[in-house]
Design an enzyme around this catalytic site. Structure first.
Site, PDB file in Angstrom:
ATOM      1  N   HIS A 127       0.838  -1.206   0.000  1.00 43.18           N
ATOM      2  CA  HIS A 127       0.000   0.000   0.000  1.00 43.18           C
ATOM      3  C   HIS A 127       0.869   1.251   0.000  1.00 43.18           C
ATOM      4  O   HIS A 127       0.620   2.209  -0.744  1.00 43.18           O
ATOM      5  CB  HIS A 127      -0.891   0.055   1.248  1.00 43.18           C
ATOM      6  CG  HIS A 127      -1.961  -0.973   1.311  1.00 43.18           C
ATOM      7  ND1 HIS A 127      -2.136  -1.768   2.420  1.00 43.18           N
ATOM      8  CD2 HIS A 127      -2.927  -1.337   0.438  1.00 43.18           C
ATOM      9  CE1 HIS A 127      -3.167  -2.568   2.226  1.00 43.18           C
ATOM     10  NE2 HIS A 127      -3.656  -2.335   1.017  1.00 43.18           N
ATOM     11  N   LYS A 158     -15.636  -8.336   4.007  1.00 44.08           N
ATOM     12  CA  LYS A 158     -14.450  -8.586   4.823  1.00 44.08           C
ATOM     13  C   LYS A 158     -14.767  -8.337   6.290  1.00 44.08           C
ATOM     14  O   LYS A 158     -15.566  -7.473   6.614  1.00 44.08           O
ATOM     15  CB  LYS A 158     -13.297  -7.655   4.404  1.00 44.08           C
ATOM     16  CG  LYS A 158     -12.814  -7.861   2.988  1.00 44.08           C
ATOM     17  CD  LYS A 158     -11.690  -6.901   2.663  1.00 44.08           C
ATOM     18  CE  LYS A 158     -11.196  -7.074   1.235  1.00 44.08           C
ATOM     19  NZ  LYS A 158     -10.108  -6.144   0.918  1.00 44.08           N
ATOM     20  N   ARG A 195      -1.302  -6.239  -8.160  1.00 46.16           N
ATOM     21  CA  ARG A 195      -0.243  -7.162  -7.788  1.00 46.16           C
ATOM     22  C   ARG A 195      -0.071  -8.256  -8.831  1.00 46.16           C
ATOM     23  O   ARG A 195       1.026  -8.700  -9.084  1.00 46.16           O
ATOM     24  CB  ARG A 195      -0.563  -7.818  -6.442  1.00 46.16           C
ATOM     25  CG  ARG A 195      -0.548  -6.875  -5.280  1.00 46.16           C
ATOM     26  CD  ARG A 195      -0.956  -7.601  -4.034  1.00 46.16           C
ATOM     27  NE  ARG A 195      -2.256  -8.226  -4.240  1.00 46.16           N
ATOM     28  CZ  ARG A 195      -3.236  -8.260  -3.368  1.00 46.16           C
ATOM     29  NH1 ARG A 195      -3.077  -7.738  -2.189  1.00 46.16           N
ATOM     30  NH2 ARG A 195      -4.389  -8.833  -3.630  1.00 46.16           N
ATOM     31  N   SER A 215      -3.070  -7.750   2.653  1.00 44.40           N
ATOM     32  CA  SER A 215      -3.455  -7.577   4.062  1.00 44.40           C
ATOM     33  C   SER A 215      -4.046  -8.852   4.636  1.00 44.40           C
ATOM     34  O   SER A 215      -3.757  -9.229   5.774  1.00 44.40           O
ATOM     35  CB  SER A 215      -4.471  -6.440   4.196  1.00 44.40           C
ATOM     36  OG  SER A 215      -3.886  -5.208   3.904  1.00 44.40           O
TER      37      SER A 215
END
Length: 169
Positions: A19, A43, A93, A131
């Site tokens: 990040h 989440k 990513r 994360s």
């Protein structure tokens, strides 16, 4: 003078070196970078929104440029419009990220064609960091120092300890 504003949205639970790479590079593309810390109904966060805001503010304090860290709980395009943003910055990513982000960018473009989405590839050394995986590693007692700053590592360790205490009570 016209100010170019960009929005970098995310849950940042916790904020990772990946990040931070995107934030540093994104800040160079705009005059004002708004980091939007959001909830995600799909989440279950380790940290509250207030804790994540504080964490992101602390981690970005030394970055040059105008950086604002705020929470939002709305459609991204509505948030970007409220912040007078001309672009949304998204980090990628891997190919799997691209497929999802490409679809989201298309939907967002349909919602508001005045706001562009810009994709930044994460630094090669940071591409595997997520994360979700950082939290999983920490919960199983693994070391996460390669993936987060020392301060975030301490935050996560404290939270894992608290979770462990609640689980054994």
């Amino acid at each position: 003078m016209i100010t170019r504003t960009g929005v970098y949205p995310g849950t940042f639970d916790p904020i990772t070196r990946g990040h931070m790479d995107i934030i540093r590079r994104g800040a160079k593309l705009v005059d004002r970078l708004v980091i939007g810390v959001t909830t995600n109904p799909s989440k279950s966060p380790m940290f509250t929104i207030e804790e994540r805001l504080a964490m992101v503010k602390r981690e970005t304090a030394d970055i040059d440029g105008e950086i604002l860290v705020v929470s939002f709980d709305s459609l991204l395009m509505d948030f970007a419009e409220r912040e007078h943003a001309g672009l949304i910055i998204r980090g990628l990513r891997a190919v799997a990220d691209f497929e999802y982000e490409y679809q989201m960018a298309g939907m967002n473009q349909q919602l508001n064609s005045r706001i562009e989405t810009v994709f930044l590839m994460a630094d090669v050394s940071l591409q595997p960091i997520a994360s979700r995986l950082v939290k999983e590693i920490a919960l199983y007692g693994g070391k996460i120092g390669k993936f987060v700053s020392p301060a975030v590592e301490a935050d996560v360790s404290r939270r894992v300890y608290e979770i462990g205490r609640k689980g054994s009570a």
